[in-house]
Motif scaffolding. Structure first.
Motif, PDB file in Angstrom:
ATOM      1  N   LEU A   1      37.688  32.324 -18.296  1.00 40.47           N
ATOM      2  CA  LEU A   1      38.276  33.649 -18.515  1.00 40.47           C
ATOM      3  C   LEU A   1      39.752  33.606 -18.137  1.00 40.47           C
ATOM      4  O   LEU A   1      40.111  33.088 -17.078  1.00 40.47           O
ATOM      5  N   THR A   2      40.586  34.158 -19.000  1.00 44.32           N
ATOM      6  CA  THR A   2      42.014  34.241 -18.700  1.00 44.32           C
ATOM      7  C   THR A   2      42.245  35.344 -17.666  1.00 44.32           C
ATOM      8  O   THR A   2      41.356  36.179 -17.412  1.00 44.32           O
TER       9      THR A   2
ATOM     10  N   ARG B   1      38.227  28.450 -15.673  1.00 42.87           N
ATOM     11  CA  ARG B   1      39.218  28.710 -16.724  1.00 42.87           C
ATOM     12  C   ARG B   1      38.555  29.339 -17.950  1.00 42.87           C
ATOM     13  O   ARG B   1      39.199  29.529 -18.976  1.00 42.87           O
TER      14      ARG B   1
ATOM     15  N   ARG C   1      35.994  30.244 -26.675  1.00 41.80           N
ATOM     16  CA  ARG C   1      37.392  30.126 -27.110  1.00 41.80           C
ATOM     17  C   ARG C   1      38.234  29.470 -26.011  1.00 41.80           C
ATOM     18  O   ARG C   1      38.992  28.538 -26.261  1.00 41.80           O
ATOM     19  N   ASN C   2      38.085  29.937 -24.778  1.00 42.69           N
ATOM     20  CA  ASN C   2      38.925  29.434 -23.690  1.00 42.69           C
ATOM     21  C   ASN C   2      38.564  28.013 -23.284  1.00 42.69           C
ATOM     22  O   ASN C   2      39.457  27.201 -23.035  1.00 42.69           O
TER      23      ASN C   2
ATOM     24  N   GLU D   1      41.675  38.662 -19.292  1.00 40.99           N
ATOM     25  CA  GLU D   1      40.257  38.978 -19.488  1.00 40.99           C
ATOM     26  C   GLU D   1      39.593  39.354 -18.165  1.00 40.99           C
ATOM     27  O   GLU D   1      38.742  40.255 -18.132  1.00 40.99           O
TER      28      GLU D   1
ATOM     29  N   LYS E   1      34.522  34.773 -25.470  1.00 36.45           N
ATOM     30  CA  LYS E   1      35.723  34.462 -24.691  1.00 36.45           C
ATOM     31  C   LYS E   1      35.604  33.078 -24.052  1.00 36.45           C
ATOM     32  O   LYS E   1      36.547  32.280 -24.079  1.00 36.45           O
TER      33      LYS E   1
ATOM     34  N   ALA F   1      39.717  25.444 -25.807  1.00 37.57           N
ATOM     35  CA  ALA F   1      41.164  25.246 -25.760  1.00 37.57           C
ATOM     36  C   ALA F   1      41.593  24.302 -24.630  1.00 37.57           C
ATOM     37  O   ALA F   1      42.629  23.655 -24.745  1.00 37.57           O
TER      38      ALA F   1
END
Length: 180
Positions: free
Chosen positions: A48-49, A46, A173-174, A52, A170, A177
């Motif tokens: 990377l979205t 998870r 941040r991910n 992304e 990235k 979250a």
């Protein structure tokens, strides 16, 4: 007889003084973390979205487990076979501070987290490892490797580490979250 006792007294006194000067934990080279990320529970794939992943030209990540010299590790990796870049996020069972001072390393900060950048294989397939200080006991290693050159030849460490820095932002941040 007095002379050996005097020498012993001096040695013990100097030893005690020197021990007092070095007591305590060494100061960390990293700033205070914006937040801790529990790498023992977070799903690394998870990191990377979907958007992304599309930007990087990769499919959903492939999760694996393994064993390092310091303990178990979990890995999620993505590959772009068209441009020759491989991406990975891995748990490390030591704090990032253990990477400080290694050959070809640099201490820096990305998004408020202390990091250690380490580079290898510059002549063939440049690899940039970024060890992220996410907790005292564990770290995350973010990796980018250029497995093929472009028309201009083998990419420089500056180029590969630039990609690794962007990926690390990235990932942080991910994962922050989705960390409970």
């Amino acid at each position: 007889m007095a002379r050996p006792v005097l020498i012993l007294f001096v040695l013990v006194t100097v030893g005690a003084l020197l021990a007092g000067c070095g007591s305590g934990e060494p100061e960390s080279p990293f700033p205070e973390r914006p937040a801790e990320i529990d790498v023992s529970t977070v799903d690394l794939c998870r990191a990377l979205t979907a958007e992304e992943q599309a930007e990087l030209g990769v499919e959903p990540g492939r999760a694996r487990t393994g064993e390092l010299s310091n303990g178990p590790t979990r890995i999620c990796g993505w590959s772009n076979f068209d441009d020759g870049n491989g991406y990975g996020v891995q748990t490390i069972a030591d704090g990032a501070v253990v990477a400080v001072g290694g050959e070809d390393t640099t201490v820096d900060v990305i998004d408020g987290y202390g990091v250690v950048l380490a580079t290898v294989y510059g002549e063939s397939a440049p690899l940039c490892n970024i060890y992220v200080d996410v907790s005292d006991a564990e770290s995350i290693r973010v990796q980018v490797q250029a497995t093929q050159g472009d028309a201009g030849g083998i990419p420089s460490f500056e180029t590969v580490c630039g990609r690794a820095r962007a990926l690390t932002s990235k990932v942080l941040r991910n994962l922050a979250a989705v960390t409970p």
